[in-house]
Every structure is written in C-alpha cells, then in structure tokens.
Scaffold this active site. Structure first.
Site, PDB file in Angstrom:
ATOM      1  N   VAL A 139       1.010  -1.252   0.195  1.00  0.00           N
ATOM      2  CA  VAL A 139       0.041   0.040  -0.050  1.00  0.00           C
ATOM      3  C   VAL A 139       0.724   1.415  -0.198  1.00  0.00           C
ATOM      4  O   VAL A 139       1.788   1.343   0.764  1.00  0.00           O
ATOM      5  CB  VAL A 139      -0.974  -0.015   1.218  1.00  0.00           C
ATOM      6  CG1 VAL A 139      -1.747   1.262   1.191  1.00  0.00           C
ATOM      7  CG2 VAL A 139      -1.667  -1.351   1.211  1.00  0.00           C
TER       8      VAL A 139
ATOM      9  N   ASP B 144      -9.284  12.219   0.722  1.00  0.00           N
ATOM     10  CA  ASP B 144      -8.459  13.089   1.400  1.00  0.00           C
ATOM     11  C   ASP B 144      -8.144  12.490   2.699  1.00  0.00           C
ATOM     12  O   ASP B 144      -8.700  12.525   3.690  1.00  0.00           O
ATOM     13  CB  ASP B 144      -9.421  14.381   1.721  1.00  0.00           C
ATOM     14  CG  ASP B 144      -8.579  15.476   2.528  1.00  0.00           C
ATOM     15  OD1 ASP B 144      -7.435  15.281   2.923  1.00  0.00           O
ATOM     16  OD2 ASP B 144      -9.168  16.518   2.854  1.00  0.00           O
TER      17      ASP B 144
ATOM     18  N   ASN C  35       3.528   7.872   2.494  1.00  0.00           N
ATOM     19  CA  ASN C  35       4.310   8.723   1.926  1.00  0.00           C
ATOM     20  C   ASN C  35       3.359  10.320   1.668  1.00  0.00           C
ATOM     21  O   ASN C  35       3.951  10.953   1.309  1.00  0.00           O
ATOM     22  CB  ASN C  35       4.570   8.305   0.495  1.00  0.00           C
ATOM     23  CG  ASN C  35       5.112   9.140  -0.473  1.00  0.00           C
ATOM     24  OD1 ASN C  35       6.407   9.462  -0.325  1.00  0.00           O
ATOM     25  ND2 ASN C  35       4.664   9.637  -1.329  1.00  0.00           N
TER      26      ASN C  35
ATOM     27  N   LYS D  45      -1.281   2.629  12.609  1.00  0.00           N
ATOM     28  CA  LYS D  45      -1.475   1.872  13.900  1.00  0.00           C
ATOM     29  C   LYS D  45      -2.634   0.901  13.386  1.00  0.00           C
ATOM     30  O   LYS D  45      -2.371  -0.454  13.445  1.00  0.00           O
ATOM     31  CB  LYS D  45      -2.350   2.779  14.705  1.00  0.00           C
ATOM     32  CG  LYS D  45      -2.666   1.933  15.710  1.00  0.00           C
ATOM     33  CD  LYS D  45      -3.030   2.659  17.210  1.00  0.00           C
ATOM     34  CE  LYS D  45      -1.812   3.085  17.731  1.00  0.00           C
ATOM     35  NZ  LYS D  45      -2.006   3.335  19.140  1.00  0.00           N
TER      36      LYS D  45
ATOM     37  N   TYR E 188       5.811  22.403   8.060  1.00  0.00           N
ATOM     38  CA  TYR E 188       6.257  21.243   7.268  1.00  0.00           C
ATOM     39  C   TYR E 188       7.498  20.704   8.145  1.00  0.00           C
ATOM     40  O   TYR E 188       7.518  19.296   8.249  1.00  0.00           O
ATOM     41  CB  TYR E 188       6.632  21.745   5.769  1.00  0.00           C
ATOM     42  CG  TYR E 188       7.191  20.800   5.056  1.00  0.00           C
ATOM     43  CD1 TYR E 188       6.474  19.731   4.707  1.00  0.00           C
ATOM     44  CD2 TYR E 188       8.740  20.612   4.982  1.00  0.00           C
ATOM     45  CE1 TYR E 188       6.750  18.807   3.663  1.00  0.00           C
ATOM     46  CE2 TYR E 188       9.163  19.579   4.211  1.00  0.00           C
ATOM     47  CZ  TYR E 188       8.409  18.630   3.840  1.00  0.00           C
ATOM     48  OH  TYR E 188       8.877  17.749   2.873  1.00  0.00           O
TER      49      TYR E 188
ATOM     50  N   LYS F 184       8.085  16.775   9.685  1.00  0.00           N
ATOM     51  CA  LYS F 184       8.950  15.560   9.239  1.00  0.00           C
ATOM     52  C   LYS F 184       9.775  15.216  10.090  1.00  0.00           C
ATOM     53  O   LYS F 184      10.335  14.009  10.255  1.00  0.00           O
ATOM     54  CB  LYS F 184       9.754  16.518   7.996  1.00  0.00           C
ATOM     55  CG  LYS F 184       8.878  16.662   6.814  1.00  0.00           C
ATOM     56  CD  LYS F 184       8.218  15.345   6.304  1.00  0.00           C
ATOM     57  CE  LYS F 184       7.543  15.551   4.975  1.00  0.00           C
ATOM     58  NZ  LYS F 184       6.841  14.086   4.417  1.00  0.00           N
TER      59      LYS F 184
ATOM     60  N   THR G  24       9.725  17.049  -7.908  1.00  0.00           N
ATOM     61  CA  THR G  24       8.403  16.954  -7.934  1.00  0.00           C
ATOM     62  C   THR G  24       7.566  18.092  -8.019  1.00  0.00           C
ATOM     63  O   THR G  24       8.252  19.164  -8.012  1.00  0.00           O
ATOM     64  CB  THR G  24       8.158  16.129  -6.583  1.00  0.00           C
ATOM     65  OG1 THR G  24       8.269  17.000  -5.604  1.00  0.00           O
ATOM     66  CG2 THR G  24       9.105  14.937  -6.198  1.00  0.00           C
TER      67      THR G  24
END
Length: 401
Positions: free
Chosen positions: A8, A61, A86, A119, A151, A155, A186
C-alpha cells in the site's frame, strides 16, 4: 486471490510515491495506491499495470480521519506486506502570514493520518509477525526549518516516530524504515508556493533514484536512508552544526525572495556547509559528481566538541593541482578572516586530509559565528569544478575529548 506480495502506497499518484509504487510493481508486488486526485490515480495505475502488477486505487483526502478509516476498510482483511506512508503536503512562507487552515490540514495529513494508518495496518502485521513500513520524512528533519516551520515539524515527527516504533518492534518480524530525501524533482515546491526561494529553482534529485534508495533500504530492513551521496554529507553536516547555525542554513534556502539574491560572504548563511567550512566544498562537488561514493562513519568520546574530517583522493596526475587549490583556499580564508586556523591540510601521496578540531565547544561556536565558512563555501568550488579532479571522498564525524 493473488499470491503475490501486496503493498500500500499513499501519495502514490505522482512524485516519490509513484516511483515507490513502480519499484514494488517491478519487483513482483500487487498494489493499492491512494491519493486525493482520482484522475491522477487512474493515470498512475494504468502506467503501473504495464509491469504486470494488479493495481487498485483509492481516492480520498487522507487528512480526514474517516477517509483513513475508509482506506483501511478497502483492504478487507488482506495482509499488507509493505506499507509506504508517503502522502504529505508542504507550505512555505513566514508563519505569521501563512494560511492556518492549510497548516492544520498539513498536520492532519502528514502526522495524524500517518499515525492512524500506521496503527491500523501495523496491528495485523504484528499478529502475522511479518511486514515492512516505510515512512517518508525528509532531510528537513535534521535541522530547524525557518519559513517551513510547520512542514519541518511534521517531518521531524515522522523521523523520530519511525525510529521509536522500530525500537518497539525490534523483537518482532516487522521492520520500520525512515526515508529522508532532500530536494527532489516533484511538484512539491510549486504546490508549497516556494518557487521564489533558493530551493525552488535549485537542482534536484530524480524521484526514481530517491524511491529506489527507499525501496532498497526497506527490503534490507534498514532503520533509515538519506538518498544520494551529497545528501548523506549534507545530513551529516546538519547534525554536526549548532541548531541556530543549521536554522540559518535552511533560511538561506527557504526564505521568500531568496531565489534572486546572491550569497553575501560577510553573513553566516553558508556556515552550514561545514563545521569547518570546507564541507561546503562537498556541496558544490557532490552536485557536479553525484556518482562519487561517500562513506560516513563516526566515533564518540567524552566531550561535546565535534570535528569533521574529510579525506580526498586525487586522480592520477591531478595531485599537485588539487593540493594547490586546497592550500590556496585555506590560506586565503585564514588571511581574510584573521582568526585562529582551526582547520588544516595534510597530504600523503595522492591522498589529502582536511581536518578541524576544537579544544572545546566555545571555540567551535566562535569559529562558526565568523565568516570563514561562508568564504570557504564561496571559493572552494574550483576544487571539484573539474570532473577529473577527485577519485574518492571519505567523511568522518568525530567527538574529541
């Protein structure tokens, strides 16, 4: 039901996520890819199916709790062999001016959604005593991130969440790996409204290379991976620097309007290139020579004072040129800065050692507060400008008693 292993991948419709999915598809996995845009997911799935993989999509979403629960529900009890968390978004700009709702959604997607999905999937992995989880953090997780404060915070969370979870699961058959990419080609910077920053138009890594590094590390059961040699050096140097110095480095990349500014060597922006400054040489050199190997190691002592030791092996016939360039740079900076030379140069045949050492943390802080590192960054590019100069680079981080 298919007997192929099943992965996944969230954020699997483009960028690093799509390339991660491609790695799985070409290595015998079936896939479920999830993202918000159904059209992009369908295009990605058609592309991935060309390798023979069965690819399902889930458009939602994932910043919403019910959407993450819905994604998990679509699995219908199917065992997940690999989970790549990701999906994520960013936003640049001064915290006082950025949109609060966008930032709250960022926290929900990058952090809350990651925790929830991990989880839900992990419980079944532990029951089966098998599974692999990849969390996409960032090299931003090695330093404070001005103008990307939220952001960067997400991370950092993912980095240490992954490391902590890995430790909790160390006696199980489940492994957790943290992927820490640097600037990657990207849509991230455009979507984060960061194209006017120095980072926006800067050269970036190929997402396919980043994804392969992440996939290989995941399959090998490694704790974390920073793709490409130049980024390994950058991450090591960032960990070496005081937090306020590392924050100033990041500011130079992320501050709005910085794309059009020239580096001012009288300011300590460039200090992050090196605890000694010559580390900046690596930044320019690795950008030009991404294929060079970097071997990172370290030892620890009783002191908090640290040093960076760099070994360069010159190509045959280039020894005199490399030595002259390196010595000229060091002499010039010593003369202009007018401070104690905490760094030096040694040569043994074709091998050159650039080293620094500080008797204590105060001496190191004093050196970093000056302009020596900035000058070294500005003037050391010539050492590696020629692709024929350097054969090998070794970087060793040490603590000195």
């Amino acid at each position: 039901m298919s007997t192929r292993p099943f992965a996944v991948v969230t954020g699997g419709s483009n960028g690093i996520g799509l390339e991660l999915a491609r790695q799985f598809a070409t290595n015998g996995y079936d896939l479920l890819i999830a993202a918000e845009d159904r059209v992009h997911l369908e295009e990605a799935a058609r592309d991935l199916r060309s390798s023979g993989a069965t690819v399902d999509i889930h458009a939602a979403d994932l910043s919403r709790e019910d959407a993450v629960a819905g994604l998990h529900g679509t699995l219908r009890g199917r065992a997940v062999d690999a989970l790549c968390v990701n999906a994520g978004i960013g936003l640049g700009g001064p915290f006082l001016e950025t949109d609060l709702q966008t930032e709250l959604k960022m926290v929900d997607l990058n952090v809350r959604g990651a925790v929830q999905l991990t989880k839900l999937v992990l419980k079944d992995m532990v029951v089966r005593d098998a599974g692999k989880i990849l969390l996409t953090s960032s090299i931003a997780g090695t330093m404070p991130d001005p103008f990307e404060a939220i952001y960067g915070g997400t991370k950092v969370f993912l980095r240490w969440f992954g490391e902590a979870l890995r430790n909790e699961l160390k006696d199980s058959g489940v492994t957790v790996t943290v992927l820490m990419p640097s600037l990657t080609e990207t849509n991230f910077f455009k979507r984060a409204d960061m194209m006017d920053t120095r980072a926006g138009p800067a050269p970036k890594d190929d997402p396919a290379i980043v994804a392969k590094a992440g996939f290989d590390a995941l399959m090998a059961g490694k704790d974390k991976v920073i793709p490409t040699a130049k980024n390994k050096v950058m991450g090591a140097i960032a960990d070496l620097l005081p937090d306020r110095a590392a924050a100033q480095i990041h500011r130079g990349l992320s501050e709005p309007g910085s794309a059009d500014r020239k580096l001012d060597p009288t300011k300590p922006l460039a200090i992050g290139a090196a605890a000694l400054g010559v580390g900046a040489l690596l930044f320019a050199g690795w950008r030009r020579r991404p294929h060079l190997p970097a071997h990172l190691g370290g030892t620890s002592g009783s002191s908090t004072a640290k040093a960076l030791h760099i070994t360069l092996k010159a190509r045959a016939g280039k020894e005199a040129e490399v030595e002259s360039l390196l010595q000229g740079i060091l002499d010039e900076v010593r003369h202009e800065v007018g401070t104690r030379p905490w760094f030096g140069l040694r040569r043994t045949e074709s091998t050159f050692e650039i080293f620094e050492t500080f008797p204590n943390e105060a001496a190191r802080e004093a050196h970093l507060s000056g302009k020596g590192a900035a000058l070294l960054m500005e003037r050391s590019n010539a050492v590696l400008a020629s692709p024929a100069n350097i054969d090998r680079l070794d970087v060793l981080l040490t603590k000195h008693a």
